[in-house]
Design an enzyme around this catalytic site. Structure first.
Site, mmCIF file in Angstrom:
data_model
loop_
_atom_site.group_PDB
_atom_site.id
_atom_site.type_symbol
_atom_site.label_atom_id
_atom_site.label_comp_id
_atom_site.label_asym_id
_atom_site.label_seq_id
_atom_site.Cartn_x
_atom_site.Cartn_y
_atom_site.Cartn_z
ATOM 1 N N GLU A 84 -5.117 3.448 -13.889
ATOM 2 C CA GLU A 84 -4.541 3.216 -12.852
ATOM 3 C C GLU A 84 -3.495 2.102 -12.761
ATOM 4 O OE1 GLU A 84 -7.404 3.852 -9.729
ATOM 5 O OE2 GLU A 84 -7.668 1.745 -9.333
ATOM 6 N N ASP A 113 -4.549 -0.625 -16.057
ATOM 7 C CA ASP A 113 -5.676 -0.006 -16.760
ATOM 8 C C ASP A 113 -5.629 1.507 -17.032
ATOM 9 O OD1 ASP A 113 -6.455 -2.341 -14.547
ATOM 10 O OD2 ASP A 113 -8.255 -1.203 -13.236
ATOM 11 N N TYR A 158 -18.373 -6.857 -8.978
ATOM 12 C CA TYR A 158 -18.880 -8.091 -8.272
ATOM 13 C C TYR A 158 -20.691 -8.785 -7.751
ATOM 14 C CZ TYR A 158 -13.872 -7.036 -7.163
ATOM 15 O OH TYR A 158 -12.597 -6.850 -7.583
ATOM 16 N N GLY A 189 -6.988 -9.196 -8.812
ATOM 17 C CA GLY A 189 -7.951 -9.859 -8.350
ATOM 18 C C GLY A 189 -7.895 -11.545 -9.093
ATOM 19 N N ARG A 208 -1.785 -5.258 -12.060
ATOM 20 C CA ARG A 208 -2.599 -5.146 -14.157
ATOM 21 C C ARG A 208 -3.282 -3.455 -14.241
ATOM 22 N NH1 ARG A 208 -7.619 -5.890 -11.776
ATOM 23 N NH2 ARG A 208 -8.081 -3.567 -12.077
ATOM 24 N N ASN A 235 -2.372 -1.895 -10.249
ATOM 25 C CA ASN A 235 -3.753 -2.757 -9.265
ATOM 26 C C ASN A 235 -1.564 -3.781 -9.279
ATOM 27 O OD1 ASN A 235 -6.230 -2.017 -8.883
ATOM 28 N ND2 ASN A 235 -5.984 -1.662 -10.989
ATOM 29 N N GLU A 271 -12.067 -4.003 1.045
ATOM 30 C CA GLU A 271 -11.925 -5.201 0.236
ATOM 31 C C GLU A 271 -11.749 -6.621 0.570
ATOM 32 O OE1 GLU A 271 -9.462 -3.549 -3.464
ATOM 33 O OE2 GLU A 271 -8.997 -2.730 -2.190
ATOM 34 N N SER A 307 -10.884 -1.901 -5.598
ATOM 35 C CA SER A 307 -12.093 -2.378 -6.054
ATOM 36 C C SER A 307 -13.060 -1.481 -6.600
ATOM 37 C CB SER A 307 -12.584 -3.348 -5.058
ATOM 38 O OG SER A 307 -11.640 -4.785 -5.395
#
Length: 351
Positions: free
Chosen positions: A302, A288, A247, A308, A286, A304, A14, A178
């Protein structure tokens, strides 16, 4: 005025996403009145020269730490510990988001943004995260674990599904973000290939039940109790939200706020808070979720802990939609780092 050291790059698949996130964070910190300077780490773990990282980030040289070419970034961190510096790790994935850098900063007695050592380590490991959340009664999809020894022994991948997962399944590296190394397998042939791909990035992978799901994300900020943003929804350009869909494609959409009923919104907010608490997270995360289109069930996907901060990243977008501007978010994160440092400094070391 605090001096903020932004760590970016790193020994991770990443790496490139970290660079993009760091660019936005430095600009946001500058807008917030901080003096932000970058320490860039190459994929081999060595230090970028200041002129290199300045060019890569497209930032003025004043935003990059200048140090002798042969000096290592670790040496500079140890020197900066006496200069009232706060570290902002933007090291997505292994060797940055997994508790390793957090442990280093604890030893250096430096304040830093984001989750602590144990929270970072556990949240980075998808297997440990599932085990802990399941033990607290939170909804996680059924899964099994596979490692390199299983694959090297020639174990039939079909028998790995003896737990009744059925197809399709998702195969994920245990420690990666990611969507790197994640594949969706619709049958035995695809499963073996997917396991091999996941094990390129980690010694352990998990095979998880696949469902027809909407992808919902929520941003969390603070500490005991945390603040929870409004929910957002990812509409991927591909079958799932892969690295490419995140991305490289401009066709994925973000829906903010997510179209949910009142009960779903309340349930998600409570789950986000519970995940944050049970994994002992703080600062930022974050979370999810997956919302089953067929049953309406909500599953924790999961967390994070270093989300990002790119132009399409959900974490800052959700806070902006919740009334917190990017500069205000930067100020809050730095303040939380200093608060934790102050809190931990009061812990007893004598019996």
């Amino acid at each position: 005025m605090e001096n903020i050291i932004v760590l970016c790059g790193g020994r991770s698949a990443e790496h490139e996403i970290s660079i993009i996130s760091a660019r936005a964070i430095v600009k946001g910190l500058n807008q917030s009145g901080y003096k932000a300077q970058v320490l860039g780490i190459r994929k081999d773990g060595s230090s970028f020269r200041s002129d290199e990282i300045s060019s890569i980030l497209g930032l003025p040289a004043s935003n990059c730490l200048h140090y002798p070419e042969n000096d290592h970034w670790l040496s500079w961190l140890s020197l900066l510990r006496d200069h009232d510096s706060v570290v902002f790790p933007v090291l997505h994935g292994p060797y940055g988001e997994d508790g390793t850098v957090q442990g280093l900063l604890e030893l250096l007695d430096m304040p830093y943004v984001g989750a602590g050592v144990s929270g970072s380590a556990v949240a980075m490991n998808k297997i440990h995260t599932k085990e802990i959340l399941k033990s607290h009664g939170l909804p996680v999809l059924p899964w099994i674990t596979v490692n390199k020894r299983d694959l090297d022994s020639g174990k039939d991948t079909d028998c790995l599904l003896e737990h009744g997962l059925g197809y399709p399944v998702f195969v994920k590296p245990a420690n990666m973000g990611s969507s790197v190394g994640i594949s969706k397998a619709h049958g035995p042939g695809e499963l073996k290939t997917a396991i091999q791909e996941a094990l390129r990035y980690d010694e352990y992978a998990l095979i998880e039940k696949g469902i027809n799901a909407r992808e919902i994300e929520m941003s969390v900020l603070g500490f005991n109790p945390p603040r929870i943003s409004i929910p957002g929804e990812i509409v991927p350009s591909e079958e799932f939200y892969s690295y490419e869909a995140k991305y490289l494609s401009e066709k994925s959409n973000l829906i903010i706020p997510a179209r949910l009923d009142e009960d779903q919104g309340k349930n998600l907010k409570q789950l986000a808070s519970d995940v944050f608490k049970h994994l002992q997270l703080e600062g930022m995360a974050r979370i999810d979720f997956l919302l089953d289109r067929d049953t309406g069930d909500i599953w924790v996907n999961e967390p994070n802990t270093i989300p990002g901060f790119t132009r399409i990243s959900m974490y800052p977008k959700l806070w902006e939609a919740s009334g917190l501007t990017f500069p205000e978010l930067m100020k809050t994160l730095v303040s939380l780092a200093l608060d934790r440092k102050n809190r931990r400094s009061k812990l007893e070391v004598d019996r």
